[in-house]
Motif scaffolding. Structure first.
Motif, PDB file in Angstrom:
ATOM      1  N   ARG A  86       0.826  -1.201   0.000  1.00 49.11           N
ATOM      2  CA  ARG A  86       0.000   0.000   0.000  1.00 49.11           C
ATOM      3  C   ARG A  86       0.866   1.258   0.000  1.00 49.11           C
ATOM      4  O   ARG A  86       0.516   2.276  -0.595  1.00 49.11           O
ATOM      5  CB  ARG A  86      -0.914  -0.002   1.231  1.00 49.11           C
ATOM      6  N   CYS A  89       2.336   1.505  -3.792  1.00 48.89           N
ATOM      7  CA  CYS A  89       1.473   1.796  -4.939  1.00 48.89           C
ATOM      8  C   CYS A  89       0.020   1.780  -4.498  1.00 48.89           C
ATOM      9  O   CYS A  89      -0.291   1.411  -3.361  1.00 48.89           O
ATOM     10  CB  CYS A  89       1.702   0.765  -6.053  1.00 48.89           C
ATOM     11  N   ASP A  90      -0.871   2.198  -5.400  1.00 49.03           N
ATOM     12  CA  ASP A  90      -2.300   2.220  -5.074  1.00 49.03           C
ATOM     13  C   ASP A  90      -3.090   1.178  -5.849  1.00 49.03           C
ATOM     14  O   ASP A  90      -4.311   1.267  -5.988  1.00 49.03           O
ATOM     15  CB  ASP A  90      -2.887   3.605  -5.327  1.00 49.03           C
ATOM     16  N   GLY A 112      -6.429  -2.478   4.178  1.00 45.13           N
ATOM     17  CA  GLY A 112      -6.236  -1.893   2.856  1.00 45.13           C
ATOM     18  C   GLY A 112      -6.562  -2.787   1.684  1.00 45.13           C
ATOM     19  O   GLY A 112      -6.434  -2.360   0.529  1.00 45.13           O
ATOM     20  N   ASP A 114      -8.768  -4.666  -1.112  1.00 50.76           N
ATOM     21  CA  ASP A 114      -9.983  -4.286  -1.827  1.00 50.76           C
ATOM     22  C   ASP A 114     -10.987  -5.425  -1.897  1.00 50.76           C
ATOM     23  O   ASP A 114     -12.174  -5.192  -2.137  1.00 50.76           O
ATOM     24  CB  ASP A 114      -9.623  -3.825  -3.243  1.00 50.76           C
ATOM     25  N   ARG A 137     -11.440   0.618  -9.823  1.00 52.87           N
ATOM     26  CA  ARG A 137     -10.293   1.523  -9.877  1.00 52.87           C
ATOM     27  C   ARG A 137     -10.424   2.503 -11.040  1.00 52.87           C
ATOM     28  O   ARG A 137     -10.131   3.686 -10.906  1.00 52.87           O
ATOM     29  CB  ARG A 137      -9.001   0.720 -10.024  1.00 52.87           C
ATOM     30  N   ARG A 140     -12.780   5.188 -10.049  1.00 52.90           N
ATOM     31  CA  ARG A 140     -12.179   6.170  -9.134  1.00 52.90           C
ATOM     32  C   ARG A 140     -11.275   7.112  -9.893  1.00 52.90           C
ATOM     33  O   ARG A 140     -11.256   8.317  -9.659  1.00 52.90           O
ATOM     34  CB  ARG A 140     -11.390   5.455  -8.032  1.00 52.90           C
ATOM     35  N   THR A 141     -10.486   6.560 -10.813  1.00 54.32           N
ATOM     36  CA  THR A 141      -9.532   7.380 -11.559  1.00 54.32           C
ATOM     37  C   THR A 141     -10.245   8.399 -12.433  1.00 54.32           C
ATOM     38  O   THR A 141      -9.763   9.509 -12.645  1.00 54.32           O
ATOM     39  CB  THR A 141      -8.638   6.484 -12.428  1.00 54.32           C
ATOM     40  N   ARG A 158      -6.759  12.006  -4.064  1.00 56.97           N
ATOM     41  CA  ARG A 158      -6.030  11.797  -2.809  1.00 56.97           C
ATOM     42  C   ARG A 158      -6.762  10.873  -1.848  1.00 56.97           C
ATOM     43  O   ARG A 158      -6.255  10.588  -0.766  1.00 56.97           O
ATOM     44  CB  ARG A 158      -5.785  13.142  -2.119  1.00 56.97           C
ATOM     45  N   ARG A 159      -7.968  10.458  -2.236  1.00 57.88           N
ATOM     46  CA  ARG A 159      -8.805   9.634  -1.352  1.00 57.88           C
ATOM     47  C   ARG A 159      -8.952  10.319   0.000  1.00 57.88           C
ATOM     48  O   ARG A 159      -8.663   9.749   1.051  1.00 57.88           O
ATOM     49  CB  ARG A 159      -8.211   8.232  -1.174  1.00 57.88           C
ATOM     50  N   ARG A 172     -10.161   2.556   4.964  1.00 57.73           N
ATOM     51  CA  ARG A 172     -10.407   2.316   3.539  1.00 57.73           C
ATOM     52  C   ARG A 172     -11.854   1.906   3.269  1.00 57.73           C
ATOM     53  O   ARG A 172     -12.451   2.346   2.289  1.00 57.73           O
ATOM     54  CB  ARG A 172      -9.439   1.245   3.015  1.00 57.73           C
TER      55      ARG A 172
END
Length: 242
Positions: A86, A89-90, A112, A114, A137, A140-141, A158-159, A172
């Motif tokens: 974590r 990377c995301d 963390g 998913d 993902r 979200r992006t 930035r969540r 999370r």
């Protein structure tokens, strides 16, 4: 399937076709080879790692699109490896485990992960879970502009959630629920949809997990069950209003 190195499985296909890269982290060489080959047949580009140090190194060299993490790892263990990944990377992480422990999924998700999948599991289900976290993902992006709703500011890049300009620290799972409600503000999101989108298909009937998460969210947002931006529609679901 052509094996380029001991670490990577490549997929034969048409030029220009983009295949998502999945990293498999497992201490068993046999498990890595078997799972890597099966995932390659499913259309993924696969990189494998035998432990936390190798996984973090490979991730920093070339971040994968998703990670499959075996929980029973030597050294710092699965949760320690999850924390290290974590920080590096995301990429979404799907934890797989044969551990007979009812609390293991919750610990992994709060740390963390998913999604969480108990062993043994079918390749069809694992592949479906990977594609689901990749879709989430991408969603979200795609949302880069901060969203203002219900007196909150949600920064999806930035969540991060702010209330009256002050950052609200969220786990999370809490962030996943809040951001999904925010993207659907003004409409009721049924409970099973929230569970499926935020925890995975295996949790769509676990209403208690969702209730606890929403309760914590409300406390952190300074609200009660009868006030605040998150409204409960009993026996249906929740909505973010305001």
């Amino acid at each position: 399937i052509a094996v380029a190195t001991q670490e990577e499985h490549l997929i034969d296909g048409a030029p220009g076709v983009v295949h998502p890269t999945v990293m498999v982290v497992d201490s068993s060489p046999t498990a890595r080879e078997t799972l890597g080959s099966m995932l390659a047949q499913e259309g993924f580009r696969v990189v494998t790692a035998g432990g936390s140090v190798e996984a973090v190194r490979l991730t920093k060299q070339r971040p994968p699109d998703a990670i499959i993490l075996e929980m029973e790892l030597p050294g710092i263990g699965g949760l320690g490896t999850l924390s290290a990944l974590r920080a590096a990377c995301d990429a979404p992480v799907v934890v797989v485990s044969a551990r007979d422990d009812a609390g293991a999924p919750v610990r992994a998700l709060e740390a963390g992960a998913d999604d969480y999948l108990p062993k043994p599991c079918s390749m069809d289900e694992l592949s479906a879970r990977i594609r689901a976290v990749l879709r989430r993902r991408r969603g979200r992006t795609a949302t880069s502009t901060p969203l203002h709703v219900g007196g909150l500011e949600l920064d999806f890049e930035r969540r991060m959630c702010r209330r009256d300009g002050i950052v609200v620290p969220l786990a999370r799972s809490e962030w996943r629920v809040l951001s999904h409600l925010a993207r659907n503000s003004g409409r009721v999101v049924i409970a099973t949809e929230l569970l499926r989108q935020c925890w995975g298909p295996g949790y769509q009937d676990d209403l208690q997990v969702l209730r606890i998460c929403v309760s914590r969210l409300r406390r952190k947002l300074g609200a009660t069950s009868r006030s605040g931006p998150i409204r409960t529609y009993h026996n249906v679901g929740y909505a973010l209003e305001g």
